[in-house]
Each structure stands twice: as structure tokens, then as C-alpha cells.
Design a protein around this motif. Structure first.
Motif, PDB file in Angstrom:
ATOM      1  N   TRP A  38       0.749  -1.280  -0.027  1.00  0.00           N
ATOM      2  CA  TRP A  38      -0.091   0.035  -0.140  1.00  0.00           C
ATOM      3  C   TRP A  38       0.984   1.390  -0.067  1.00  0.00           C
ATOM      4  N   SER A  64     -10.137 -11.104   9.482  1.00  0.00           N
ATOM      5  CA  SER A  64     -10.803  -9.706   9.164  1.00  0.00           C
ATOM      6  C   SER A  64     -11.536  -8.860  10.163  1.00  0.00           C
ATOM      7  N   ASN A  67      -9.072  -7.490  12.498  1.00  0.00           N
ATOM      8  CA  ASN A  67      -8.022  -6.754  12.132  1.00  0.00           C
ATOM      9  C   ASN A  67      -8.635  -5.830  10.863  1.00  0.00           C
ATOM     10  N   SER A  68      -9.911  -5.395  10.853  1.00  0.00           N
ATOM     11  CA  SER A  68     -10.193  -4.783   9.875  1.00  0.00           C
ATOM     12  C   SER A  68      -9.613  -3.613   9.305  1.00  0.00           C
ATOM     13  N   ASP A  69      -8.982  -2.707  10.136  1.00  0.00           N
ATOM     14  CA  ASP A  69      -8.148  -1.750   9.549  1.00  0.00           C
ATOM     15  C   ASP A  69      -6.782  -2.182   8.867  1.00  0.00           C
ATOM     16  N   GLY A  70      -6.318  -3.172   9.182  1.00  0.00           N
ATOM     17  CA  GLY A  70      -5.289  -3.971   8.467  1.00  0.00           C
ATOM     18  C   GLY A  70      -5.495  -4.328   7.007  1.00  0.00           C
ATOM     19  N   TYR A  71      -6.822  -4.964   7.054  1.00  0.00           N
ATOM     20  CA  TYR A  71      -7.376  -5.555   5.772  1.00  0.00           C
ATOM     21  C   TYR A  71      -7.696  -4.549   4.786  1.00  0.00           C
ATOM     22  N   LEU A  72      -8.336  -3.399   5.199  1.00  0.00           N
ATOM     23  CA  LEU A  72      -8.633  -2.334   4.342  1.00  0.00           C
ATOM     24  C   LEU A  72      -7.398  -1.554   3.997  1.00  0.00           C
ATOM     25  N   GLN A  73      -6.432  -1.475   4.725  1.00  0.00           N
ATOM     26  CA  GLN A  73      -5.141  -0.686   4.240  1.00  0.00           C
ATOM     27  C   GLN A  73      -4.289  -1.590   3.458  1.00  0.00           C
ATOM     28  N   THR A  74      -4.378  -3.017   3.493  1.00  0.00           N
ATOM     29  CA  THR A  74      -3.498  -3.947   2.378  1.00  0.00           C
ATOM     30  C   THR A  74      -4.432  -4.036   1.402  1.00  0.00           C
ATOM     31  N   PRO A 120     -15.297  -7.675   7.016  1.00  0.00           N
ATOM     32  CA  PRO A 120     -14.399  -6.876   6.584  1.00  0.00           C
ATOM     33  C   PRO A 120     -13.570  -7.110   5.232  1.00  0.00           C
ATOM     34  N   SER A 124     -13.502  -4.797   1.850  1.00  0.00           N
ATOM     35  CA  SER A 124     -12.331  -4.200   1.380  1.00  0.00           C
ATOM     36  C   SER A 124     -12.170  -4.612  -0.278  1.00  0.00           C
TER      37      SER A 124
END
Length: 280
Positions: A38, A64, A67-74, A120, A124
Motif C-alpha cells: 500500500w 478480518s 484486524n479490519s483496518d489492516g485488511y482495508l489498508q492492505t 471486512p 475491502s
């Protein structure tokens, strides 16, 4: 042809890079060891390419939720960076999305069915598809989106159902699962790789395509198929625990991929399992 494969060291990526190289393409396999997908600076180190197959993503649905923010970021920002890279080089992006149809109103499920992000991970992928459409509409980019259903094959993590069943059988059983009833459309990784290759070979002008086998099998049927291939008859134990919002049946309508890409799956479930397990 110069092709970049992000996530090239993952389950699907390893199969894909071998296949594309065997077809005479110059394949550049990119992995997380080269940096975070990213981050724009990471992409500056990538070579020029005519096609980018974007596989890099976090994919395990249960994780997910935590770690929803990590999934969205990646998954989302990684896709945006892939789009920006392709835009700057006039390259074709082949984006691997996912099943996002929610509870189907009818079977088989066409690409035009309503989308519903139920976790999530799916969310994403959904917004990543929207980014792909925005770049196509706004910049005239060439993007092809593939929506694989339940992929399986050698090298897949035992966190997923098929390798989990195989692992339990190899350990001597019993085979324990949560629920025997849900049915899924299982697509063998070699058929999925062939679909990606078909997008590249046919110079597809874009679009969204389901990639599945066109038939579904319950968990009970899947276990029976694996046991038939391995010649076992181990006991099966079900917790009879249905996940909240469980979808009981999914079947991909693959007619669009057949027509536009000239692709059709070659492996039945049993044939795919036998090939995966190298059973003659």
C-alpha cells in the motif's frame, strides 16, 4: 510480455508465476519482503510491465473481523497503488476480487447480482472493485476483475477447509468440521490460473467475470470426495454449529467468462483433488 504478479509467493501466485513463465512471459513476482504493497515508494522499485496481476491481499475472513483496518489498508490501498502504477505505465490491471454476492436470490449467480459485503474482507474487496471502476471511467484504464469462488489447491493454508480436511485425514482422523450442510462452488487453482492466463492471452478489454466450477458441493460431499481420492473411510464429526448469516449454497454463473475469455474449467472436484494430492 512483461508481467508483474503481486503476491507472487502466495498460494495462487506461485502457481500463476510458474504457468506464465512456461508460456514464455517475463514474470516479475513481488512479495511482502519487498515492502508494504500500500506504500507508493514500494511500487517505484517495480519494473515496467504491460500487465499487472494483483493478487496481494489479506484473505482469511475470520481474521478480518479482528484486524479490519489492516485488511482495508492492505487490500484497498494496495489496489489503489496498483491502479496508480498501471495508469502511469498504460498497463492492464488484472484484479482478483472475491465472492461478494451475499445470500443469492437464485442460482447460478451472475456477475450482475447484487453485492453484499458480509465481513471486512469482502468489504475491502468491494471498495477495491469500486476503485477499479472509477479508474476505468475516469482515466480510460484497462482493468479486468475476476471474482473467484472457493479456490483450493496445493500450497493453501490449513486454515482453509480443503487443506484442513486433508490434514486431518493424513493425521488419521477423525475429521472434525463445524457444519456439514453448506454448499460451495470449489474452483481448482489450475483452472483459476488458466482463467487469469486467458485474460492476458485474449487481451480482454476489461469487465467483471465469475470464476468457478459451475457446480456446488456440501461439506459432507467434499469430505467424501477427499476420502474417495485418498482411499480412506475415517469417521466424520460435525459440531452442528452454523455460523451467523451462513449462506447455504453458492454456484457461479461462468457463462460470461466462457464467452469473453474462451475459458472453461477442466477439473471436476475429484479430478482437482486427485491432481492436488498427486493420486493417479
Amino acid at each position: 510480455m512483461n508481467i508483474i504478479v503481486t503476491g507472487g509467493t502466495g498460494f495462487i501466485g506461485k502457481h500463476l508465476t510458474v504457468q506464465l513463465a512456461s508460456e514464455g512471459h517475463q514474470v516479475h513476482s513481488m512479495s511482502s519482503s519487498q515492502g508494504n504493497i500500500w506504500e507508493s515508494d514500494v511500487w517505484q522499485n517495480f519494473p515496467d510491465a504491460e500487465v499487472v496481476v494483483h493478487l496481494a491481499a489479506r484473505t482469511f475472513v475470520p481474521e478480518s473481523w479482528a484486524n479490519s483496518d489492516g485488511y482495508l489498508q492492505t487490500n484497498f490501498m494496495g489496489t489503489v497503488q496498483a491502479l496508480e502504477f498501471c495508469r502511469s505505465r498504460n498497463a492492464h490491471l488484472v484484479f482478483l476480487s472475491s465472492y461478494m454476492y451475499g445470500e443469492p436470490k437464485f442460482l447460478p449467480i451472475p456477475e450482475t447480482a447484487d453485492l453484499a459485503a458480509r465481513n471486512p474482507y469482502a468489504f475491502s474487496k468491494m471498495i477495491s472493485e469500486k476503485a477499479c471502476q472509477f479508474y476505468m471511467d475516469s482515466f480510460g484504464m484497462k482493468v479486468t476483475v475476476l471474482r473467484p469462488f472457493n479456490a483450493y489447491g496445493s500450497g493453501q493454508s490449513t486454515a482453509f477447509l480443503v487443506p484442513s480436511i486433508v490434514s486431518q485425514i493424513m493425521a488419521g482422523g477423525p475429521i472434525r468440521v463445524l457444519d456439514l450442510a453448506p454448499k460451495r462452488d470449489y474452483i481448482y487453482v489450475k483452472d483459476l490460473v488458466a482463467a487469469i492466463s486467458a485474460v492476458i492471452d485474449t487481451h480482454a478489454s476489461g469487465g467483471v467475470f465469475n470464476i468457478g466450477s459451475g457446480v456446488s458441493h456440501s461439506v459432507a460431499e467434499l469430505i467424501a470426495e477427499v476420502q474417495a481420492v485418498l482411499g480412506t473411510s475415517l469417521p466424520v464429526e460435525s459440531a452442528e454449529e452454523r455460523r451467523p448469516g451462513e449462506i447455504l449454497d453458492t454456484v457461479a454463473d461462468i457463462s460470461a467468462a466462457r464467452m469473453a475469455l474462451g475459458w472453461t474449467p477442466r477439473f471436476s472436484l475429484r479430478e482437482g483433488l486427485a491432481d492436488m494430492l498427486r493420486v493417479p
